[in-house]
Design an enzyme around this catalytic site. Structure first.
Site, PDB file in Angstrom:
ATOM      1  CG  HIS A 182      -4.079  -3.609   2.276  1.00 20.80           C
ATOM      2  ND1 HIS A 182      -3.169  -3.276   3.252  1.00 20.80           N
ATOM      3  CD2 HIS A 182      -4.606  -2.441   1.837  1.00 20.80           C
ATOM      4  CE1 HIS A 182      -3.152  -1.966   3.413  1.00 20.80           C
ATOM      5  NE2 HIS A 182      -4.015  -1.435   2.567  1.00 20.80           N
ATOM      6  CD  GLU A 224      -2.269  -6.591   4.491  1.00 23.17           C
ATOM      7  OE1 GLU A 224      -1.754  -6.852   3.380  1.00 23.17           O
ATOM      8  OE2 GLU A 224      -2.428  -5.436   4.923  1.00 23.17           O
ATOM      9  CB  CYS A 234      -0.972  -0.024   1.166  1.00 24.18           C
ATOM     10  SG  CYS A 234      -2.304   1.175   1.002  1.00 24.18           S
TER      11      CYS A 234
END
Lengths: 213, 251
Positions: free
Chosen positions: A182, A184, A85
């Site tokens: 992202h 994750e 990011c």
């Protein structure tokens, strides 16, 4: 320093929320440790540069910690690094978010703000299309960003995404991977990408991944 | 372009998922971490966890629940319930939330919205607005404290205010429709979405796939539902298939 094979060191900027990143690596059975140490950043096998709020605050923090040069060096040396990011935007020469502030300058480009006729930040799931699918397949990833990298850095592979404009949603060279989204928070597809970064990308040299340039 | 988000919501009390009607008559609906894992594997795009008793009992959402849910979850997690200070928000983020939702506290101290937005970013700052229609005033009124307190505040101007203060997203619940399965309050959704420049999550009243499609059509960027998923009336996967048939882009 615990620099065992299965530890990922996350740059601790003090303001980034890294619990989700830590949880994602834990699900893959990897350890994580936060670090502010220049030595660790120079030597660790795996380093993550997470998002850190605003561009100028992020860069200032890296300067305060004295880790700008170690980060630049490990990326230029193509040691395994994942920038997420804002972490990706910090790799740029500069950003419209803070025109007076120098970025890390790995990418010879300026991060730009999304056009004003769009809802900003871009908040949600969008399609990621790699220029070639040799490393990973196209997928849908979670984004939360107001600024983006508009052009592919020369010599780097890229994936693109459309939000009003086409922008670079991921870029990689050797085992260095920068993601505007992202991973994750991008469910199964994101977890797969993290696995690819931890395993498959280690075997790639920059010349192999930049074959199309 | 962005794909509309389907968001299951876990209302949590004392570490268990509960669901009621108009915020009352709460009944047990399962373990938060188990439900979170199931919803993600079914295709949820995000998860909201609200500690519904937190404000009333003057405590912040159970951090332990957030940690357990986070360990399972690789999609965004929004958590709300009893957040009154930046430190409360920070504790939830440290426990694994990606976004923090504030409701009553935003009404009491609007500056908290700005502080959170500056500290953590707009993308992390969600303001939840619970609205009830008042036929006396012919307008939607804000209610707080789990619906128990009517505020001297109209919902649409309040939504514009929180947008200006730095909120990144509005979680808009129709108190009238909550748990009733009679469809979202489309007029409310449209009125708020039209007047703000940030995404609106429609909440309250979902029952059929068409309800979600209608809310997205009315201007919502995401749709939240609880009862229909908890009761396994429809799985998120099945719901997405039906939405795709209705012409809605799904992940």
């Amino acid at each position: 320093m615990n620099n065992s094979d299965k530890t990922v060191f996350i740059v601790d900027t003090g303001v980034a929320n890294v619990a989700s990143v830590q949880a994602a690596f834990a699900r893959l059975n990897w350890e994580t440790q936060l670090t502010q140490s220049a030595a660790t950043i120079s030597e660790a096998a795996f380093v993550v540069l997470p998002g850190v709020g605003s561009f100028s605050a992020g860069i200032s923090r890296l300067h305060e910690l004295g880790i700008v040069e170690p980060l630049k060096r490990r990326i230029n040396d193509r040691q395994s690094t994942l920038a997420i990011c804002l972490g990706m935007q910090l790799l740029c020469r500069s950003s419209d978010e803070a025109p007076e502030t120098d970025g890390l300058g790995i990418f010879e480009t300026t991060a730009i703000r999304f056009p004003s006729d769009l809802l900003v930040p871009q908040l949600g799931w969008n399609t990621v299309k790699p220029s070639s699918d040799t490393l990973f397949q196209p997928g849908v990833a979670y984004f939360a960003n107001s600024y983006c990298v508009p052009a592919a850095p020369p010599g780097w592979e890229t994936a693109t995404t459309h939000y009003g404009i086409d922008f670079v949603s991921a870029s990689w060279s050797g085992p260095v991977l920068a993601c505007q989204f992202h991973p994750e928070l991008s469910s199964h597809w994101g977890q797969q990408l993290l696995t690819i970064w931890l395993n498959k990308m280690q075997t790639l040299s920059p010349t192999e991944t930049s074959a199309s340039c | 372009m962005l794909i509309p988000r389907i968001i299951p919501c876990l209302d949590v009390r004392d570490g268990r998922v509960v669901k009621g009607i108009q915020f009352q008559q709460l009944r047990d609906a399962g373990d938060p971490a188990e439900l979170a894992a199931r919803y993600e594997s079914d295709g949820a795009d995000e998860l909201v966890v609200l500690d519904v008793s937190a404000t009333l009992e003057n405590r912040i959402a159970l951090l332990e629940t957030v940690q357990k849910v986070r360990a399972q979850l690789s999609i965004p997690l929004t958590v709300g319930g009893g957040v009154k200070t930046l430190a409360d928000a920070q504790a939830l983020l440290n426990a694994g939330a990606d976004k923090v939702s504030i409701n009553s506290a935003a009404v009491r101290q609007p500056e908290l919205v700005t502080q959170m937005s500056q500290q953590f970013g707009a993308q992390c700052t969600v303001v939840a607005i619970d609205a009830v229609y008042s036929s006396d005033e012919s307008d939607w009124i804000v209610v707080t404290r789990s619906g128990s307190q009517k505020e001297n505040l109209k919902a649409i101007p309040w939504a514009q205010t929180v947008d200006r203060l730095g909120a990144g997203e509005i979680l808009l619940t129709s108190f009238d429709r909550d748990g009733t399965r009679s469809g979202y309050d489309l007029e409310l959704v449209a009125a708020v979405a039209k007047n703000v420049s940030i995404p609106v999550i429609a909440s309250g009243g979902a029952n059929l796939p068409i309800h979600l499609q209608e809310a997205l059509e009315a201007g919502a960027h995401a749709v939240l539902a609880a009862s229909i998923f908890h009761d396994q009336q429809i799985s998120i996967g099945q719901l997405k298939q039906q939405l795709a048939k209705l012409g809605v882009a799904v992940r």
